[in-house]
Design an enzyme around this catalytic site. Structure first.
Site, PDB file in Angstrom:
ATOM      1  CE  LYS A 115      -3.980  -2.257   2.724  1.00 31.54           C
ATOM      2  NZ  LYS A 115      -4.349  -2.302   3.815  1.00 31.54           N
ATOM      3  CE  LYS A 195      -9.668 -13.184  -2.325  1.00 26.56           C
ATOM      4  NZ  LYS A 195      -8.705 -12.972  -1.298  1.00 26.56           N
ATOM      5  CE  LYS A 198     -16.149  -1.190  -3.781  1.00 26.18           C
ATOM      6  NZ  LYS A 198     -16.359  -0.297  -2.781  1.00 26.18           N
TER       7      LYS A 198
END
Ligand code: TRP
Length: 336
Positions: A115, A195, A198
């Site tokens: 991140k 997978k 979102k």
């Protein structure tokens, strides 16, 4: 397994992957454990995601997360369902644990590195994220944490944090174990590649509008070798069959696969079947969600009651922790 804790992100609509991978599991554990199944909507954590966090939407997303889990079968009168920010003891424990946690341990977390590498300015909260997660779990002395494989490293760190606290201050926290549901399928995205998630934009929403669901199902990739209707297909290479396997038992699926291999069945028919099964499967959840949307007070009251029950446990843990850490013991009324 005596007490289960898990955190639910207050992000948007749930998709089939969340549902089959996590929520089914929460509901089952909730039925087995009642008030020892504790589920927390992690709105403190949400602040560390500068991309997803939105002040105008946070409360609504918290509500939505509660509603969806209730619609999916979580009974808030039995399990404890609450919003993280309604138990401020979480941040208190987080700070105490922070004081003991080596910086290097946090810097080597793969999710942090991932991140952080995408951001120009990295908020310290992103680094602290796993300590807050440890505080969540330890505050309730949970021993079992049903989460995805992607949280395994954070959970390992939670165990180290618990161990360190116990070594310094005496036995206090159990070392929580990761619980991966062996029955949960790894749900693939509608692209048939990664997978379902979102962030990949490849989801089928549980409450998604049927017209939009059909549009997605209609475009699911078939066996790429099957060009004409008369070409035999390999069901193992068809994303449509992959999705059908989430809903249909092998007895139903096997004859369909045989037909497909012989070019005896068209893809459109399979897609229509999938659509029908999808609607049938999601129908009860849609109905309960619609009912709860018409009765929002049910959701708010559940969160309110959940907060009170969670906070009672949290206070008791913090009384013990504060004593062990050595804070001055003031009379109760001066403390809170
Ligand atoms: N980090 C978890 C996730 O991204 C969410 C979470 C926060 C959590 N606190 C938790 C999960 C405590 C389990 C236990 O999915």
């Amino acid at each position: 397994m005596t007490r289960v804790f898990s955190g639910i992100q207050p992000t948007g609509e749930i998709h089939l992957g969340n549902y089959l991978g996590a929520i089914v599991n929460y509901v089952a554990l909730g039925r087995a454990l009642g008030p020892d199944a504790i589920y927390c909507i992690v709105d403190y954590h949400a602040l560390t995601n500068p991309v997803a966090y939105d002040r105008e939407l946070l409360a609504e997303r918290t509500f939505e997360a509660a509603l969806i889990n209730m619609a999916a079968g979580l009974d808030p009168h039995s399990v404890i369902l609450f919003a993280q920010s309604s138990v401020p003891e979480t941040t208190e424990l987080c700070w105490i644990l922070t004081a003991q946690t080596p910086l290097g341990d946090l810097q080597r977390m793969t999710q942090f590195k991932d991140k952080a590498s995408k951001l120009e300015s990295v908020p310290a909260g992103l680094l602290m994220y796993p300590v807050l997660m440890a505080a969540d779990i330890l505050l309730y002395k949970a021993d079992t944490v049903p989460v995805g494989e992607d949280q395994a490293q954070h959970l390992e760190l939670t165990r180290e944090i618990a161990r360190r606290f116990n070594q310094t201050y005496g036995e206090t926290f159990p070392e929580p174990q990761l619980y991966l549901n062996p029955q949960a399928p790894r749900v693939v995205g509608i692209d048939g590649k990664s997978k379902m998630s979102k962030s990949q934009g490849n989801t089928l929403g549980i409450l998604e509008d049927p017209a939009s669901v059909w549009e997605k199902i209609r475009q699911l990739p078939d066996d790429p070798a099957r060009i004409r209707r008369s070409d035999p297909g390999d069901p193992e290479r068809s994303v449509v069959f992959k999705f059908l396997s989430y809903f249909l038992p092998p007895e139903t699926l096997t004859p369909l696969k045989e037909e497909y291999r012989k070019a005896g069945i068209g893809t459109l028919l399979l897609k229509e079947l999938l659509f029908q099964e999808y609607l049938r499967f999601t129908e009860p959840i849609r109905e309960r969600a619609a009912w709860l949307r018409a009765h929002p007070e049910e959701v708010w009251e559940a969160l309110e009651a959940g907060a009170q029950r969670a906070r009672k446990i949290a206070r008791s843990t913090m009384d013990e922790v504060r004593d062990k850490v050595g804070f001055a013991r003031l009379p109760q009324h001066a403390r809170r």
